[in-house]
Structure formats: structure tokens, C-alpha cells
Design an enzyme around this catalytic site. Sequence first.
Site, mmCIF file in Angstrom:
data_model
loop_
_atom_site.group_PDB
_atom_site.id
_atom_site.type_symbol
_atom_site.label_atom_id
_atom_site.label_comp_id
_atom_site.label_asym_id
_atom_site.label_seq_id
_atom_site.Cartn_x
_atom_site.Cartn_y
_atom_site.Cartn_z
ATOM 1 N N ASP A 1 0.860 -1.281 0.035
ATOM 2 C CA ASP A 1 -0.161 -0.011 -0.148
ATOM 3 C C ASP A 1 0.749 1.066 0.074
ATOM 4 O OD1 ASP A 1 -2.317 1.268 -0.001
ATOM 5 O OD2 ASP A 1 -2.499 1.253 2.149
ATOM 6 N N CYS B 1 21.995 -3.217 13.264
ATOM 7 C CA CYS B 1 20.651 -3.759 13.860
ATOM 8 C C CYS B 1 20.989 -5.349 14.289
ATOM 9 C CB CYS B 1 19.831 -3.748 12.716
ATOM 10 S SG CYS B 1 19.003 -2.227 12.199
#
Length: 370
Positions: A278, A318
Amino acid sequence: MKSSLFMLIKPASGHCNMNCCYCFYTDEMKYQGHSKKNMMTKSTLALVLEKGLQVVTGSFTIIFQGGEPTLIGLEFYHQVIELVKKHNVNQCQVHYSIQTNGLLIDDTWCVFFKQHNFLVGISLDGYQELHDKYRKDANGKGTFEQVIASIDLLKKYQVQYNTLTVVHRETALNVNRVYNFFKKHQITYQQYIECLEPFGEIPGAQEYSLTPELYQRFLIKIFNKWHADMLRGTYVYNRYFENLLIMLKGNPPEGCAMQGWCTHQIIVESDGSVYPCDFYAMDNWLLGNLTEDSIPNIDRKREELGFIEMSKYTPDDCKNCRWFLLCRNGCRRSCEPVDMRTRQKNYYCKAYKGFFEYAYPKMIEILHKC
């Protein structure tokens, strides 16, 4: 064949009867061809649903979104029900959901939603002053009173609903007031999403921009309110916090932004064009068109473009972070630029670190009490 399928359909494309200055759909429409700016026709709808139902054997989740999906009219959704009945050759379970600004909801819509078990997501940014600051109608008037009236109708007809709140600068500065407002109105199923900047622009430059410092403030303050209610036995559903508890139990989250990589999605524009997300309904990510292509062909195009593979790259920082298993570098949209070899650290990295440092012991406490 697929055991389950998720399809998000935008029947009115990015068209809307509101003019929210932070709307990312308005921004996305700049990157789309003109054919996608019309309403979805019945023939396109029929092909989209038929091709989806051909490949799924278990659960088919259909979400209608926009822009504003009610602009196409209620008759369109009656057609949805009839077409699903006609083409559901594998007798799969079909689940319906719609995300709306609420301006057009009336008794007739509510009767339909209740009859066909629609889950209704309704956009509400909080108390009137805050909501009306950015969520205005096409004439520049605030929409709070209309949205609250629609929520009252959903309650009257016992329609399942939740609220979707955009977190921007003013939200982060007024967290307690926002939470107390929802509690006062007995709105206990809540979702919050970070405000997106226009695609390709440097984050933090807009009046409404949410900075990492403000987002950390928001997360900690709303967590404190939620945590206190949970300990009192007053249940409030917060999608983000619920997903964190799911992950702490060793299970995968249901929210795609928390998976650590992009998931398999089919986003269908009003002309049948398909995109992988989206947030990326732009022509450079076009996967095909369901008026011409099959879902297997669209899946092959997704693999060819490497959309999901790009999202799996993990920055070195990370990998060594204490909180990686909870954060997973968040949503790809906040990590741009992304390609096959690089993915930036999430823009809100500092916010997540500060929040987890603070909230982790309290989340463990809740796990032990639940």
C-alpha cells in the site's frame, strides 16, 4: 493454490472527500498513470475477485481502502457479495474489512456492514481540536462531529470497528489527552500509525512531521496509560503493544511492519493494477493488472523485481542491537533508500531503542499476569 490470500482493493483509487495535508495516498497518485484515477467498474471487480478466489482454498481476506472507498457507493459492495458467492469455487472463508473516514456512513451502510460481518476501521485522530487540525473536508471544515456520529451509528448497529489514528507532531505532544479521549468514548480497539512524509523528501521538514524524539515520547506516554489500564484489568487493545506481547511469547507478529521484511500482499488499484504494498502503489512497482494477468504471473513479477528480497537486508548495527528481535528495523517505508544491497536504519531507530529500554520490564510484567 494458496491456503490464504490477503487482497487490498482501492475501488475509488486515491480519491477522497477529505483533504488531509499528511495523506500519503495523495502523494502516491503523483506516481500513477491516469487510468488508475477512475472508479472501479463492475467488470474489473468481477475479474479481480474471480482470479483471487481461483487460487485460494482456505481464508480470503479482502480489505477495501482508498482514498475513501465509500465514495464508490453501497451498490458496489452489494456487487462484491454477489460476485464472491458466484466465484467462490473452493468454498473458502471470506473476511471483509473496510477502512473509511466515516463521512458517508449512515444507517443503510451500517445495516450492510452488520449483515455481512464487515470489520470497519474508522480514521479518528483524537479529540476535536486535534482531529480537526489536519483532517478537514474538501471545503476546509473540520470533520470530527461527522466521524463521531458515524462511530455512534456503528455502535448502535453493533458493527465491529476499530479506530486508526495518525501519529504526528501534535499527537505526540498531547498523548495523555488523546488516550483519555478514547477511553471516555469507550473506544477500546485502537491502531496508531506514524505519519508518513512525502515520498523521497527528507524526514522532519513538514509542520506535522513526527521526529524520533517525539515518537519516543508518544510511545512511552501511551504505553504508561495502556500498562496502567492492563494492570487494573481494564482491557484496551493497542495493535502495536499487542504484537510486541505476541513476539515476546515467541510467536510471529500479525502486523507486517513488525515482521522484519515485507510480506506477500496484493494491492489492487481501481483499474485492476497490482502493487506489492500500500505504501508503494507507484508505477515503478507495478506487478501487472488483474484484468489481464493471473495471480501466479503477478507473483512471478514480484520475485523478478525483488521487492520482498530487498526488505530482508539488515544493517550491521541492527544485527548487534539488543532489541533487534522486537524491532527488526521496522517498516521498509521508514528505511528508504532500499535496494538489493542496502537498507538504511529505520528513521525511528532512536525512538524504538528508548522505548524498549523503558517498556521491556513492564511488558514482561504484563506477560506474567496474563
